[in-house]
Design an enzyme around this catalytic site. Structure first.
Site, mmCIF file in Angstrom:
data_model
loop_
_atom_site.group_PDB
_atom_site.id
_atom_site.type_symbol
_atom_site.label_atom_id
_atom_site.label_comp_id
_atom_site.label_asym_id
_atom_site.label_seq_id
_atom_site.Cartn_x
_atom_site.Cartn_y
_atom_site.Cartn_z
ATOM 1 N N THR A 20 2.728 -7.920 -1.377
ATOM 2 C CA THR A 20 3.179 -7.390 -0.075
ATOM 3 C C THR A 20 4.045 -6.136 -0.182
ATOM 4 O O THR A 20 4.653 -5.734 0.802
ATOM 5 C CB THR A 20 3.986 -8.453 0.704
ATOM 6 O OG1 THR A 20 5.154 -8.786 -0.068
ATOM 7 C CG2 THR A 20 3.182 -9.705 0.983
ATOM 8 N N TYR A 54 11.372 -5.443 -0.652
ATOM 9 C CA TYR A 54 10.276 -4.734 0.007
ATOM 10 C C TYR A 54 10.626 -4.438 1.468
ATOM 11 O O TYR A 54 10.842 -5.362 2.267
ATOM 12 C CB TYR A 54 8.967 -5.540 -0.084
ATOM 13 C CG TYR A 54 8.554 -5.880 -1.508
ATOM 14 C CD1 TYR A 54 9.024 -5.146 -2.602
ATOM 15 C CD2 TYR A 54 7.692 -6.942 -1.782
ATOM 16 C CE1 TYR A 54 8.656 -5.461 -3.912
ATOM 17 C CE2 TYR A 54 7.317 -7.255 -3.088
ATOM 18 C CZ TYR A 54 7.821 -6.507 -4.142
ATOM 19 O OH TYR A 54 7.459 -6.819 -5.428
ATOM 20 N N GLN A 164 6.671 -12.713 -13.845
ATOM 21 C CA GLN A 164 5.814 -11.749 -13.135
ATOM 22 C C GLN A 164 5.995 -10.376 -13.790
ATOM 23 O O GLN A 164 7.099 -9.838 -13.803
ATOM 24 C CB GLN A 164 6.208 -11.706 -11.657
ATOM 25 C CG GLN A 164 5.291 -10.810 -10.852
ATOM 26 C CD GLN A 164 5.591 -10.813 -9.362
ATOM 27 O OE1 GLN A 164 5.895 -9.787 -8.771
ATOM 28 N NE2 GLN A 164 5.501 -11.981 -8.743
ATOM 29 N N TYR A 192 1.347 -8.224 -11.773
ATOM 30 C CA TYR A 192 1.508 -7.308 -10.636
ATOM 31 C C TYR A 192 0.832 -5.975 -10.944
ATOM 32 O O TYR A 192 0.536 -5.674 -12.104
ATOM 33 C CB TYR A 192 2.963 -7.196 -10.196
ATOM 34 C CG TYR A 192 3.963 -6.409 -11.027
ATOM 35 C CD1 TYR A 192 3.903 -5.014 -11.117
ATOM 36 C CD2 TYR A 192 5.028 -7.048 -11.645
ATOM 37 C CE1 TYR A 192 4.853 -4.290 -11.821
ATOM 38 C CE2 TYR A 192 5.986 -6.334 -12.354
ATOM 39 C CZ TYR A 192 5.886 -4.943 -12.440
ATOM 40 O OH TYR A 192 6.833 -4.237 -13.133
ATOM 41 N N LEU A 201 -1.630 4.420 -10.720
ATOM 42 C CA LEU A 201 -0.845 4.323 -11.952
ATOM 43 C C LEU A 201 -1.647 4.796 -13.164
ATOM 44 O O LEU A 201 -1.082 5.063 -14.218
ATOM 45 C CB LEU A 201 -0.398 2.872 -12.196
ATOM 46 C CG LEU A 201 0.528 2.256 -11.147
ATOM 47 C CD1 LEU A 201 0.868 0.824 -11.529
ATOM 48 C CD2 LEU A 201 1.811 3.060 -10.993
ATOM 49 N N ARG A 203 -4.847 7.275 -13.384
ATOM 50 C CA ARG A 203 -5.870 8.024 -12.662
ATOM 51 C C ARG A 203 -7.233 7.842 -13.329
ATOM 52 O O ARG A 203 -7.338 7.828 -14.545
ATOM 53 C CB ARG A 203 -5.502 9.512 -12.631
ATOM 54 C CG ARG A 203 -6.051 10.178 -11.392
ATOM 55 C CD ARG A 203 -5.466 11.542 -11.154
ATOM 56 N NE ARG A 203 -4.053 11.514 -10.815
ATOM 57 C CZ ARG A 203 -3.247 12.572 -10.918
ATOM 58 N NH1 ARG A 203 -3.711 13.704 -11.364
ATOM 59 N NH2 ARG A 203 -1.993 12.482 -10.567
#
Ligand SMILES: NC(=O)c1ccc[n+]([C@@H]2O[C@H](COP(=O)([O-])OP(=O)(O)OC[C@H]3O[C@@H](n4cnc5c(N)ncnc54)[C@H](OP(=O)(O)O)[C@@H]3O)[C@@H](O)[C@H]2O)c1
Length: 283
Positions: A20, A54, A164, A192, A201, A203
């Site tokens: 989220t 967030y 995480q 994540y 992150l 290309r």
């Protein structure tokens, strides 16, 4: 029902959940974000990952709206800032998250990253929250192997229910030591940025020829291959963030995909894991 279920905090959960980050930033997007989360829940992506960070709590409010009337259908994960992760600050931060989420308990509460408080103080505070019924489990985020070793030496540290960390096909440093250690200690890893933030992150990742080739063989998208690759690792869950129903549906469908051994070995050759210790990747 998908085959891609995993053992998580004493229950079985699909190995893809919903992130989220960046939700709740803009009121104009709220309805779409709530709809995306609801579509995900309907498709089986029942773990929702959020944080007090967030949108300064705004993402938790979006989640709260999405889960209203269906709290028991979801597994809620939130995270505490390191500078709130002890003593009265931890209790207050947790209360704030509970209020914004509109629930009286968080299923898994994570230390967002290390700093501010001693790990021992955080563990003690987490245990108090469990005893009070405000959280069901606690875990950590962005802790590398040395931190995990330190955590295990603390009284109650072995109660850590998850770590995480950043993990995607083009960032595989955890495979050297942290991932095998978590697997052997039965501590699930929540990956994540599993889509490398849609390639931002790294290309070119979604356009990588090997990824594209395997995607067309499976009649799938590059994003689905990235997710299927993350979750084919034992004890690893992916938590992609998608604020559109189309992306959510695509991500949920990745639960039903199975990469072949040949797919995995081609991806290994194209985007190999480092053969040495590298610093834990973070965003
Ligand atoms: N613990 C930590 O320190 C930490 C750090 C970062 C993230 N996280 C958590 O992990 C979650 C995931 O990481 P993330 O949001 O940074 O990155 P991500 O999930 O790798 O990428 C999100 C981006 O991918 C797009 N996307 C989603 N599904 C797609 C699909 N099927 N095809 C193409 N693009 C797609 C999204 O677009 P739309 O939104 O437009 O659909 C969004 O721009 C976060 O939301 C957060 O919950 C935790």
């Amino acid at each position: 029902m998908t085959d891609n279920m995993m053992q998580f905090c004493g229950t079985q959960l699909p190995a893809i959940g919903q992130g989220t980050w960046y939700m709740g930033e803009n009121a104009a997007n709220r309805r779409q974000e709530v709809a995306a989360l609801n579509a995900g829940i309907a498709q089986g992506l029942t773990l929702i990952d959020t944080a007090e960070m967030y949108a300064d709590g705004g993402a938790e409010e979006v989640v709260g709206e999405a889960i209203r009337g269906k709290r028991d259908d979801v597994f809620l994960v939130s995270k505490v800032y390191p500078w709130n992760a002890g003593g009265k600050k931890l209790a207050a931060a947790c209360e704030g998250s509970l209020r914004r989420l509109g629930t009286d308990t968080i299923d898994l509460y994570l230390l967002h990253w290390r700093g501010g408080f001693e790990l021992a103080e955080t563990v003690e505070g987490m245990q108090t929250l469990i005893a009070q019924g405000k959280i069901r489990h606690w875990g950590v985020s962005n802790l590398d192997l040395a931190d995990m070793h330190e955590l295990m030496k603390i009284d109650g540290g072995a109660g850590c229910a998850a770590n995480q960390v950043l993990y995607h096909l083009a960032s595989r440093g955890i495979e050297y030591d942290l991932l095998p250690w978590c697997q052997s200690h039965k501590i699930p890893v929540m990956a994540y940025c599993p889509l490398a933030q849609a390639g931002r992150l790294r290309r070119g990742l979604l356009a990588d020829p090997t990824v594209q080739d395997i995607a067309s063989a499976h009649r799938a998208t590059a994003a689905q291959i990235l997710l299927a690759w993350v979750i084919h690792h034992q004890g690893v869950m992916a938590i992609p963030k998608a604020a559109t129903v189309a992306h959510v549906e695509e991500n949920a469908a990745a639960l039903n995909m199975a990469l072949t051994a040949e797919d995995v070995s081609r991806l290994d050759n194209a985007l190999p894991a480092p053969g040495r210790k590298v610093a834990l990747d973070v965003v």
